[in-house]
Design a protein around this motif. Structure first.
Motif, PDB file in Angstrom:
ATOM      1  N   LEU A  76      12.645  10.901  -7.251  1.00  0.00           N
ATOM      2  CA  LEU A  76      12.989  10.576  -5.872  1.00  0.00           C
ATOM      3  C   LEU A  76      11.892   9.739  -5.209  1.00  0.00           C
ATOM      4  N   MET A  77      10.648  10.065  -5.492  1.00  0.00           N
ATOM      5  CA  MET A  77       9.545   9.261  -4.955  1.00  0.00           C
ATOM      6  C   MET A  77       9.513   7.883  -5.606  1.00  0.00           C
ATOM      7  N   GLY A  78       9.909   7.827  -6.878  1.00  0.00           N
ATOM      8  CA  GLY A  78       9.995   6.528  -7.549  1.00  0.00           C
ATOM      9  C   GLY A  78      11.033   5.636  -6.896  1.00  0.00           C
ATOM     10  N   ALA A  79      12.163   6.221  -6.484  1.00  0.00           N
ATOM     11  CA  ALA A  79      13.199   5.454  -5.787  1.00  0.00           C
ATOM     12  C   ALA A  79      12.658   4.913  -4.468  1.00  0.00           C
ATOM     13  N   CYS A  80      11.846   5.717  -3.771  1.00  0.00           N
ATOM     14  CA  CYS A  80      11.213   5.247  -2.529  1.00  0.00           C
ATOM     15  C   CYS A  80      10.248   4.106  -2.812  1.00  0.00           C
ATOM     16  N   THR A  81       9.538   4.186  -3.930  1.00  0.00           N
ATOM     17  CA  THR A  81       8.624   3.112  -4.329  1.00  0.00           C
ATOM     18  C   THR A  81       9.378   1.809  -4.527  1.00  0.00           C
ATOM     19  N   PHE A  82      10.574   1.884  -5.120  1.00  0.00           N
ATOM     20  CA  PHE A  82      11.407   0.696  -5.316  1.00  0.00           C
ATOM     21  C   PHE A  82      11.779   0.073  -3.965  1.00  0.00           C
ATOM     22  N   ILE A  83      12.047   0.907  -2.974  1.00  0.00           N
ATOM     23  CA  ILE A  83      12.383   0.398  -1.638  1.00  0.00           C
ATOM     24  C   ILE A  83      11.187  -0.337  -1.045  1.00  0.00           C
ATOM     25  N   PHE A  84      10.000   0.269  -1.147  1.00  0.00           N
ATOM     26  CA  PHE A  84       8.799  -0.361  -0.597  1.00  0.00           C
ATOM     27  C   PHE A  84       8.502  -1.684  -1.303  1.00  0.00           C
ATOM     28  N   LEU A  85       8.690  -1.724  -2.619  1.00  0.00           N
ATOM     29  CA  LEU A  85       8.462  -2.972  -3.361  1.00  0.00           C
ATOM     30  C   LEU A  85       9.440  -4.055  -2.925  1.00  0.00           C
ATOM     31  N   THR A  86      10.684  -3.666  -2.706  1.00  0.00           N
ATOM     32  CA  THR A  86      11.683  -4.628  -2.229  1.00  0.00           C
ATOM     33  C   THR A  86      11.274  -5.213  -0.887  1.00  0.00           C
ATOM     34  N   LYS A  87      10.867  -4.353   0.023  1.00  0.00           N
ATOM     35  CA  LYS A  87      10.437  -4.794   1.352  1.00  0.00           C
ATOM     36  C   LYS A  87       9.218  -5.704   1.249  1.00  0.00           C
ATOM     37  N   PHE A  88       8.307  -5.370   0.353  1.00  0.00           N
ATOM     38  CA  PHE A  88       7.087  -6.163   0.211  1.00  0.00           C
ATOM     39  C   PHE A  88       7.370  -7.545  -0.346  1.00  0.00           C
ATOM     40  N   TYR A  89       8.113  -7.613  -1.458  1.00  0.00           N
ATOM     41  CA  TYR A  89       8.341  -8.905  -2.104  1.00  0.00           C
ATOM     42  C   TYR A  89       9.376  -9.755  -1.383  1.00  0.00           C
ATOM     43  N   LEU A  90      10.177  -9.147  -0.547  1.00  0.00           N
ATOM     44  CA  LEU A  90      11.179  -9.914   0.196  1.00  0.00           C
ATOM     45  C   LEU A  90      10.534 -10.932   1.121  1.00  0.00           C
ATOM     46  N   GLN A  91       9.372 -10.608   1.643  1.00  0.00           N
ATOM     47  CA  GLN A  91       8.727 -11.505   2.604  1.00  0.00           C
ATOM     48  C   GLN A  91       8.301 -12.828   1.958  1.00  0.00           C
ATOM     49  N   PHE A  92       8.024 -12.818   0.653  1.00  0.00           N
ATOM     50  CA  PHE A  92       7.622 -14.059  -0.016  1.00  0.00           C
ATOM     51  C   PHE A  92       8.809 -15.004  -0.158  1.00  0.00           C
ATOM     52  N   TRP A  93       9.989 -14.435  -0.380  1.00  0.00           N
ATOM     53  CA  TRP A  93      11.185 -15.263  -0.424  1.00  0.00           C
ATOM     54  C   TRP A  93      11.459 -15.853   0.952  1.00  0.00           C
ATOM     55  N   LYS A  94      11.335 -15.040   1.994  1.00  0.00           N
ATOM     56  CA  LYS A  94      11.559 -15.532   3.360  1.00  0.00           C
ATOM     57  C   LYS A  94      10.563 -16.630   3.706  1.00  0.00           C
ATOM     58  N   HIS A  95       9.334 -16.469   3.255  1.00  0.00           N
ATOM     59  CA  HIS A  95       8.313 -17.471   3.528  1.00  0.00           C
ATOM     60  C   HIS A  95       8.640 -18.786   2.822  1.00  0.00           C
ATOM     61  N   TRP A 113       0.836  -1.205   0.000  1.00  0.00           N
ATOM     62  CA  TRP A 113       0.000   0.000   0.000  1.00  0.00           C
ATOM     63  C   TRP A 113       0.871   1.256   0.000  1.00  0.00           C
ATOM     64  N   LEU A 114       1.997   1.206   0.699  1.00  0.00           N
ATOM     65  CA  LEU A 114       2.919   2.345   0.695  1.00  0.00           C
ATOM     66  C   LEU A 114       3.489   2.567  -0.708  1.00  0.00           C
ATOM     67  N   ALA A 115       3.859   1.467  -1.377  1.00  0.00           N
ATOM     68  CA  ALA A 115       4.392   1.579  -2.743  1.00  0.00           C
ATOM     69  C   ALA A 115       3.341   2.146  -3.685  1.00  0.00           C
ATOM     70  N   LEU A 116       2.107   1.650  -3.574  1.00  0.00           N
ATOM     71  CA  LEU A 116       1.028   2.116  -4.444  1.00  0.00           C
ATOM     72  C   LEU A 116       0.714   3.587  -4.185  1.00  0.00           C
ATOM     73  N   GLY A 117       0.630   3.958  -2.902  1.00  0.00           N
ATOM     74  CA  GLY A 117       0.354   5.346  -2.557  1.00  0.00           C
ATOM     75  C   GLY A 117       1.456   6.282  -3.016  1.00  0.00           C
ATOM     76  N   CYS A 118       2.698   5.843  -2.868  1.00  0.00           N
ATOM     77  CA  CYS A 118       3.842   6.651  -3.290  1.00  0.00           C
ATOM     78  C   CYS A 118       3.833   6.834  -4.808  1.00  0.00           C
ATOM     79  N   HIS A 119       3.537   5.754  -5.525  1.00  0.00           N
ATOM     80  CA  HIS A 119       3.510   5.834  -6.998  1.00  0.00           C
ATOM     81  C   HIS A 119       2.402   6.761  -7.476  1.00  0.00           C
ATOM     82  N   LEU A 120       1.214   6.641  -6.900  1.00  0.00           N
ATOM     83  CA  LEU A 120       0.095   7.478  -7.335  1.00  0.00           C
ATOM     84  C   LEU A 120       0.353   8.953  -7.013  1.00  0.00           C
ATOM     85  N   SER A 121       0.937   9.202  -5.848  1.00  0.00           N
ATOM     86  CA  SER A 121       1.279  10.590  -5.483  1.00  0.00           C
ATOM     87  C   SER A 121       2.327  11.156  -6.440  1.00  0.00           C
ATOM     88  N   ALA A 122       3.329  10.331  -6.735  1.00  0.00           N
ATOM     89  CA  ALA A 122       4.386  10.760  -7.655  1.00  0.00           C
ATOM     90  C   ALA A 122       3.827  11.011  -9.054  1.00  0.00           C
TER      91      ALA A 122
END
Length: 228
Positions: A201-220, A165-174
């Motif tokens: 700059l907001m796009g770079a933040c979106t990349f961070i949020f996406l990394t954090k989000f998809y990382l959990q599936f690898w851990k799982h 949701w943070l990634a989506l919100g950041c992308h839409l705001s950007a």
């Protein structure tokens, strides 16, 4: 004579005033360093994680190729810039198809690359399709994610969707800021403040949020593999 005067100009026009120099749009060019930093960080920490290393590769390429695009203001640079963004969104589409058991992990990176290459070929053939094609791919990635979210919610969510949701919100705001800049609604051509640079700059933040989000599936998946 300006360095890129004979080059075909890009289809997008942004607020920042063009300079007759090696770097046509300095603020829009150097603001791409955010993508480069994020890409290096992702690849340094998670290069062995197929679900997120593509985000790192795409972030690094976006930073370099978008920087080239804004330095030259050329259509060739625009195609390369959009191609790197297609790689990111293609990766999200591929990973979501993998989570839906449509394709395998080994296939996902190849599919992302194929989507990026096809997108660039289309752009070289038909001008003006860059943004609609990108928006369509983003919509596809989000739709697949929402489909997975609805499926998971029926059985009880095992993943956290905060970073999504943070990634989506950041992308839409950007994107809103990108629109204000490109349509020159909020525009200061000679200023150090550029809306398109904020988009970077907001796009770079979106990349961070996406990394954090998809990382959990690898851990799982790693945790499930250890239990077997």
């Amino acid at each position: 004579m300006c360095p890129y005067e004979t080059w075909q100009r890009g289809t997008f026009v942004f607020c920042e005033a063009h300079r007759c120099s090696l770097i046509s749009e300095p603020i829009n060019t150097f603001s791409n360093l955010g993508f480069v930093v994020v890409g290096i960080w992702v690849l340094k920490k998670f290069r062995r994680v197929p679900q997120v290393r593509l985000i790192g590769v795409a972030s690094l390429l976006v930073g370099i190729l978008s920087g080239f695009y804004h330095a030259t203001s050329s259509y060739f640079g625009e195609v390369l810039d959009l191609g790197s963004m297609y790689l990111l969104v293609g990766g999200l589409i591929a990973f979501n198809l993998q989570r839906l058991d449509v394709i395998r992990v080994k296939t996902s990176e190849g599919l992302a690359l194929a989507l990026s290459v096809v997108g660039m070929i289309v752009l070289f053939s038909i001008h003006g399709l860059g943004r609609p094609l990108f928006d369509g791919m983003v919509l596809s990635a989000i739709s697949l994610e929402l489909l997975i979210y609805l499926r998971e919610r029926k059985h009880g969510l095992t993943y956290r969707y905060l970073f999504f949701w943070l990634a989506l919100g950041c992308h839409l705001s950007a994107f809103g800021i990108w629109t204000l800049d490109s349509k020159k609604i909020v525009c200061f051509p000679e200023s150090w403040f550029q809306g398109h640079a904020v988009w970077h700059l907001m796009g770079a933040c979106t990349f961070i949020f996406l990394t954090k989000f998809y990382l959990q599936f690898w851990k799982h998946s790693e945790a499930m593999a250890k239990r077997r």
